[in-house]
Design an enzyme around this catalytic site. Structure first.
Site, PDB file in Angstrom:
ATOM      1  N   GLU A 156     -34.525  78.522  -4.956  1.00 36.71           N
ATOM      2  CA  GLU A 156     -33.374  79.297  -4.527  1.00 36.71           C
ATOM      3  C   GLU A 156     -33.919  80.490  -3.747  1.00 36.71           C
ATOM      4  OE1 GLU A 156     -29.648  81.251  -6.694  1.00 36.71           O
ATOM      5  OE2 GLU A 156     -30.732  79.850  -7.952  1.00 36.71           O
ATOM      6  N   ASP A 160     -25.814  90.934  -9.214  1.00 34.36           N
ATOM      7  CA  ASP A 160     -27.216  91.095  -9.576  1.00 34.36           C
ATOM      8  C   ASP A 160     -27.496  92.338 -10.389  1.00 34.36           C
ATOM      9  OD1 ASP A 160     -28.637  88.831  -8.464  1.00 34.36           O
ATOM     10  OD2 ASP A 160     -27.888  89.549  -6.531  1.00 34.36           O
ATOM     11  N   TYR A 193     -23.707  75.104 -11.039  1.00 31.82           N
ATOM     12  CA  TYR A 193     -24.541  76.248 -11.417  1.00 31.82           C
ATOM     13  C   TYR A 193     -23.865  76.916 -12.608  1.00 31.82           C
ATOM     14  CZ  TYR A 193     -27.477  80.426 -10.482  1.00 31.82           C
ATOM     15  OH  TYR A 193     -28.381  81.452 -10.550  1.00 31.82           O
TER      16      TYR A 193
END
Lengths: 416, 280
Positions: free
Chosen positions: B67, B78, B192
């Protein structure tokens, strides 16, 4: 300064049911660009708000507290000396101020903070988070959290904490914890990102009281609806004062909550013109400004598609304004929409013009407006010469300027 | 001329090596009775030349897919480690175009599938069509866009597929079951699975709900499931494999290791970290 409109306002694109539509969009703006983790919480919030607005006990509690705790209704005040100042050979508009600065905590922000706190309680959430730039929304949120005994965490850029030390102390005094944000540019944009990250992590126990008409759906609608009391009172008060709707509404625009609060009620009244005034900072030709509406291009920030200050690669740019509350590179999606359909005109005034207006209003009316609010006043210089006697202007006097006296003193000294 | 070349490239890519590369990769890993190891690296941290060395080193050290993060100024999903990596990458002038050009230069050398991790705004800024065209030309196999939820994904997914790119959708622990089913139906390549309610970052323990989530996903879809967010140690990979996951994405732990590496030793560090993870 005229904008290019891609369509014209009409009954269809002004209707409430398209602001936003069912997928949370205002035309192409808005939406929910957030991590998957938050989607169920946004749905829950939308539903809770829908239920609450249909529940008379919620509405009664809200209006009772708005009256007895916040101090509403705020007056519509005729600014006689300001009106006189702008008369040219007897010609010129009459200027009215919607006194949101007289609310508890000194700005309009508490309308929304109070409403969302009541919603959080309905949803059973006992922990509240919020972002703040100048500290006004942080103080309003800390205030209502104290009032209801809710845990309160405020995210604030480290740079803003330095600039607004007084508000940091107020929040702490009210029992909130203030988390300094050091990432990115350490200002409002980064504080908002950090608040969203906290929400992603603690979404099951926490409600996020977003402070502007920005963010993912349903926030732009939710925050607007809690502020729409500003416009509703204004309509009634104008009717009492001069027997009709006003000709022109003016308000400053950072994220755009006070402007939406005033405008929303009048969007369908085509005779009412509206101008949103944003921050040109050191000038829109420099890169030190926060003029999102006049200089931005369409992008996605903090969950919504809207106009955005960004570089050619789509990196979000740092905004600049003397007023911390307008120092934001994005803007609420409904404003981008109202600009695009040509319903509201958006203009920008510089730091210097705002400072000048702040002094003028202080000296003519005995009202020290917030630096944010001063931007709206500054546009009087440009608009008044174009207006005739008998025309009625309402300016949203969104906040008081006590918090800004240090900044103003610094600026004035450097000019002497 | 470029158009003709582009056409031929697309023709050959489409008909031979380029279709369903992610799917094929998971099939191979499954046949070998393994879990796919999927390291994440931030492009441009510390610089793009190093990133290209890191990518090759990871491939040699057992990574099955990689990735590749495109740095963005406001990465909402994040935690601090990847935020800082993005800031460092941006401060040396890394842009989406430069990342794709670096990737393009690795064609022929990099044979494992590369999945681009980008936020919505840089992607929209280039334009969905143009971004997918360039990403495909650079040799990418898929896209992950963490702030583009299901409701907004249809359009991008179609455009991406027309360029042989899989748009990979995310499921979170908060996702209700019916919605999980829809996401698993619409995702391409794999699903995912975000392992925790939270942002990216190292964690000591896996979330207790994880086993149930993997099981639920497996019940509604036959597509591979890769788990990410918080996977930082060999024992985590062990655990998610035993829970039935097909892939494990390791981000922050690797990014931190790279950022702590001595100058010039980033690729070596990345490689040894990758081998450590695989000694399970």
């Amino acid at each position: 300064m005229t904008s290019t409109f891609s369509s014209k306002p009409n009954n269809d694109n002004l209707a409430r049911k398209v602001r936003p539509n069912q997928s949370g969009r205002f035309g192409r703006f808005g939406g929910q660009y957030v991590p998957e983790t938050l989607i169920p919480a946004l749905e829950e919030l939308e539903k809770a708000a829908q239920d609450a607005w249909q529940d008379s006990s919620f509405k009664n509690e809200l209006s009772h507290l708005l009256k007895t705790y916040v101090g509403r209704a705020t007056p519509l005040y005729e600014a006689e000396r300001l009106t006189k100042h702008y008369l040219r050979e007897g010609e010129g508009p009459r200027i009215w101020l919607k006194r949101e600065d007289l609310n508890h905590t000194g700005a309009h922000k508490i309308n929304n903070a109070l409403g969302q706190a009541l919603l959080a309680i309905r949803m059973g959430k006992k922990r509240i988070i919020a972002e703040t730039g100048a500290g006004q929304h942080g103080v309003a949120t800390a205030t209502v959290c104290a009032r209801f005994g809710l845990e309160c965490v405020i995210y604030m850029g480290k740079e803003d904490m330095r600039r607004q030390a007084l508000n940091v102390f107020r929040m702490k005094l009210l029992g909130a914890s203030v988390h300094p944000v050091t990432s990115g540019t350490a200002t409002l944009k980064d504080a908002t990102s950090e608040a969203i990250r906290d929400w992603v992590t603690n979404v099951e126990s926490t409600h996020y009281i977003l402070g502007s008409v920005a963010g993912p759906h349903p926030y732009p609608m939710l925050v607007r609806d809690f502020h729409s009391i500003i416009g509703e009172e204004t309509r009634r008060q104008c009717n009492n004062a001069f027997g009709r709707t006003p000709d022109l509404l003016m308000a400053c625009v950072g994220g755009g909550s006070n402007a939406m609060g005033l405008f929303h009620e009048f969007i369908g009244d085509k005779s009412v013109k509206m101008i949103g005034i944003e921050a040109a900072g050191e000038g829109i030709q420099t890169n030190k400004h926060a003029a999102t509406m006049t200089q931005g291009r369409t992008g996605v920030l903090h969950g919504a598609m809207s106009l955005l200050l960004q570089d050619q690669d789509g990196q979000v740019q740092e905004a600049h304004s003397i007023s911390a509350g307008l120092d934001y590179p994005g803007v609420g999606p409904e404003h981008s929409y109202l600009k695009e359909i040509g319903r509201v005109e958006y203009v920008a005034v510089s730091d210097k013009e705002a400072l000048k207006a702040l002094q003028l209003v202080s000296q003519l009316e005995g009202i020290i407006p917030a630096l944010e609010t001063a931007h709206a006043f500054a546009w009087l210089e440009k608009i008044c010469p174009k207006l005739k006697k008998g025309q009625e202007i309402v300016i949203n006097c969104s906040g008081r300027g006590d918090k800004d006296v240090n900044t103003v003193a610094e600026q004035l000294k450097s000019e002497i | 001329m470029t158009e003709i070349r582009d056409f031929f490239q697309r023709f050959f890519q489409t008909d031979f090596s380029r279709t369903k590369r992610i799917k094929k990769c998971f099939e191979k890993v499954n046949r070998e009775g393994r879990i796919a190891l999927m390291p994440f690296v931030m492009a441009g941290d510390p610089d793009l030349k190093t990133t290209s060395e890191i990518l090759l080193a990871l491939q040699e050290s057992g990574a099955d897919l990689i990735e590749l993060g495109i740095p963005y100024s406001d990465p909402l999903a994040d935690g601090p480690i990847i935020q800082l990596a993005a800031s460092r990458a941006l401060s040396v002038g890394t842009s989406p175009k430069k990342v794709l050009s670096m990737l393009s230069d690795l064609r022929g050398k990099l044979s494992i599938p590369i999945i681009l991790f980008t936020y919505t705004n840089p992607l929209l800024s280039i334009g969905m069509e143009e971004f997918c065209k360039q990403a495909s030309r650079a040799g990418a196999a898929g896209l992950v866009v963490p702030d583009l939820p299901l409701e907004e994904a249809d359009k991008l997914s179609k455009i991406a597929l027309s360029r042989n790119l899989d748009l990979i959708l995310l499921v979170a622990p908060t996702t209700p079951q019916q919605r999980m089913k829809t996401i698993a139906e619409k995702t391409n390549g794999f699903t995912y699975l975000v392992s925790v309610t939270g942002v990216t970052g190292e964690r000591r323990k896996l979330d207790q709900k994880l086993a149930t989530l993997i099981k639920q996903l497996k019940e509604v879809s036959t597509k591979p499931v890769a788990v990410g967010f918080g996977i930082s140690e060999p024992k985590h990979i062990h655990e998610v494999r035993d829970m039935g996951a097909d892939g494990a994405i390791v981000g922050s732990a690797l990014v931190k290791r790279i950022s702590n590496a001595e100058k010039g030793k980033c690729a070596l560090e990345a490689a040894s970290f990758c081998r450590e993870l695989y000694d399970t």
